[in-house]
Design an enzyme around this catalytic site. Structure first.
Site, PDB file in Angstrom:
ATOM      1  N   GLU A  51      14.733  -4.874  16.353  1.00  0.00           N
ATOM      2  CA  GLU A  51      15.220  -3.964  15.312  1.00  0.00           C
ATOM      3  C   GLU A  51      16.135  -4.708  14.358  1.00  0.00           C
ATOM      4  OE1 GLU A  51      16.663  -0.286  16.960  1.00  0.00           O
ATOM      5  OE2 GLU A  51      14.762   0.040  18.028  1.00  0.00           O
ATOM      6  N   GLY A  87       0.828  -1.195   0.000  1.00  0.00           N
ATOM      7  CA  GLY A  87       0.000   0.000   0.000  1.00  0.00           C
ATOM      8  C   GLY A  87       0.859   1.240   0.000  1.00  0.00           C
ATOM      9  N   HIS A 131       4.230   4.692  16.297  1.00  0.00           N
ATOM     10  CA  HIS A 131       3.861   3.323  15.921  1.00  0.00           C
ATOM     11  C   HIS A 131       3.917   2.384  17.133  1.00  0.00           C
ATOM     12  CE1 HIS A 131       3.024   2.997  11.678  1.00  0.00           C
ATOM     13  NE2 HIS A 131       3.999   3.825  11.386  1.00  0.00           N
TER      14      HIS A 131
END
Lengths: 179, 179, 179
Positions: free
Chosen positions: B68, B15, B56
Site C-alpha cells: 500500500e 482508460g 480487486h
C-alpha cells in the site's frame, strides 16, 4: 512535368482536458511556416481563465501573433486569408461553442459556415477541439445541449478536415488521414 | 558479440472506469516473471472503497504481494528495486494524484520524481491510470484542478514509458511503442 | 470444395455522446441487407427524450422497422431470429443498463444472457453503446454504479463481438477485428 503542389494540411486535433492538444497543434504548425497565428476563442471573464490564458501565451513564446475571436471566428480566419502564407492554430472550437451558446447565436449556421471555410481553406490550419461526450450524462439541460452541439460541430469539422487526431496523455492517435 | 539485453517494458495503461485497465496490466505483468508485486494507491476510507479493494484483491489471486502506497509511491518502487527481478503493477496513478491533492503535497515535484524513476526503471513496470478529461468541464474548482493535475501527470508518465496503451471495453489501443 | 459462408458480422460500436455511433451502425447495417430492423431501448418518458427519439427515427428513414425493447432486449432479438436474414441495429446498450438499473433487474444475469446470444448470433448485428467512464468520478453512488455496470457490459459484449469500433467526431477507430 507534375507541378509541385504546396502542402496545405487542415487538422482537427481532438482530446480531453490536459491531453496535449494545444502543444501538438503548435508543434505541427511550426513545421509548416513562420507566419504563425494563434486564434484564441477564450475570454478572460474570471481570474481562473485569465491564469490559463496567460499560461498558454507564455508557453507559446513570442513568435506567435495572437488574435481574439470569441464569436467572430470565421471572420478572423477570413482576414488571415489575405496574407501570403499564414499558419493558423484555432484554440479551441469547444469554447467557441460555449460562447455562441451563451450569446444565443445560431450554432448550426455558424458551424456550417466554419466547416465550409475549413473545407476550402488555402493555408495550413490546425483546429483544436475538446471531446466532451465520454463521461456520464450531465444533470442539467444546458450542459446536455452544449455536449450535443460540441459533438455535432466536431463531426462537421472532422468531415471537412484532411487529418483528424485524437490525443491522449500527450500522444496522437491518427483517426483520419487523406495523404 | 551483442549482449542479451533483458526485456524491460515500462507501460502506461490508460482508460476509463471499468475499461479493463487493471486486468490488462496484470495479464501483461504475468508474462514477465513470477515475483509479482501489486502497488495499490487506494485507501479504504469508506465501505464502497473497501468493497472495491477486496474485489480487486480476490480477482488477482494469491500469487501477488500487495503493497500500500497512497503517498510514498516512489519510495515503495525504490524498495522493490533491491529485488533481483520484480514485476510491478502500480494501480493507480489517478488515486495517487487524489491522495497528494488532499494531503496538500507538491504534485508537480512528486510527478517529476516518479517520471524520473520510470524513465530509468530496471524492472518491468505497469502503471495504470485513468483518463478523466473527456467529460464536460466539472462544476467545482477542486475537480477542475484534479483533472488538470491528473492529465499533466499522464503526459509526464507517457513521455517516460516505453509503451502506452489506451483501453476501451477491455480492449487495448496501442498509442506508443518503442519496440 | 469450400462452401460459401454468409458473412455474419457482429459489431460493438462504442463512443461518446454525438460521436456518430448510430449513423455509423446504420451505414454498416445497410451494406448487409434489406430486412432492416432497429431495436430501440429508449423510452419516451419526457419531452426531451421524445424529441431525441423522433429526430433519430426521421433521420433513419422509412425502410427500417422499429422495435421497442427497453427491458426485453434478448427476447426481441430472439424473435427476429425467426426471419430468413434480418439485419439488426440495437441502439443503445447504455440506455438498456439504465432501464434495468431503474427497474431493479439483475444486470449481470441480463448482460451474460445478451453476451451469450451475441456470441452465437446468426444474423448481422450492430450494437451501439456509450463509453461513459472517461470523465471525473461522479458525485453520487447511483451514477457510479451505473458507470460500473455500463463498463462491465461493454467489456462482455466486446469479448463476444467479432468487431469493435470506437467512434470520435463521426470517425471510426477499429479496436478489434477478427477478419
Amino acid at each position: 512535368m507534375r507541378p509541385q503542389v504546396p502542402a496545405n494540411p487542415v487538422y482537427l486535433i481532438l482530446g480531453g482536458a490536459r491531453s496535449g492538444k494545444s502543444g501538438h497543434a503548435e508543434m505541427l504548425a511550426r513545421a509548416e511556416g513562420n507566419d504563425l497565428h494563434y486564434v484564441a476563442t477564450a475570454q478572460a471573464l474570471d481570474p481562473e481563465m485569465e491564469t490559463r490564458i496567460a499560461h498558454h501565451r507564455a508557453a507559446r513564446g513570442p513568435d506567435w501573433q495572437t488574435h481574439e475571436a470569441p464569436i467572430a471566428l470565421v471572420e478572423c480566419l477570413g482576414q488571415l486569408s489575405s496574407r501570403p502564407r499564414p499558419v493558423v492554430v484555432v484554440d479551441c472550437l469547444t469554447l467557441w461553442v460555449t460562447n455562441l451558446l451563451l450569446a444565443d447565436h445560431d450554432i448550426e449556421a455558424a458551424g456550417a459556415q466554419l466547416a465550409d471555410f475549413t473545407a476550402k481553406c488555402r493555408f495550413p490550419l490546425f483546429v483544436v477541439a475538446n471531446e466532451v461526450g465520454l463521461g456520464i450524462v450531465p444533470d442539467n439541460a444546458l450542459a446536455r445541449r452544449f455536449r450535443d452541439e460540441a459533438g455535432r460541430l466536431n463531426q462537421q469539422l472532422a468531415a471537412a478536415a484532411s487529418s483528424v487526431i485524437f490525443m491522449t496523455a500527450g500522444l496522437p492517435i491518427q483517426v483520419k488521414s487523406t495523404s
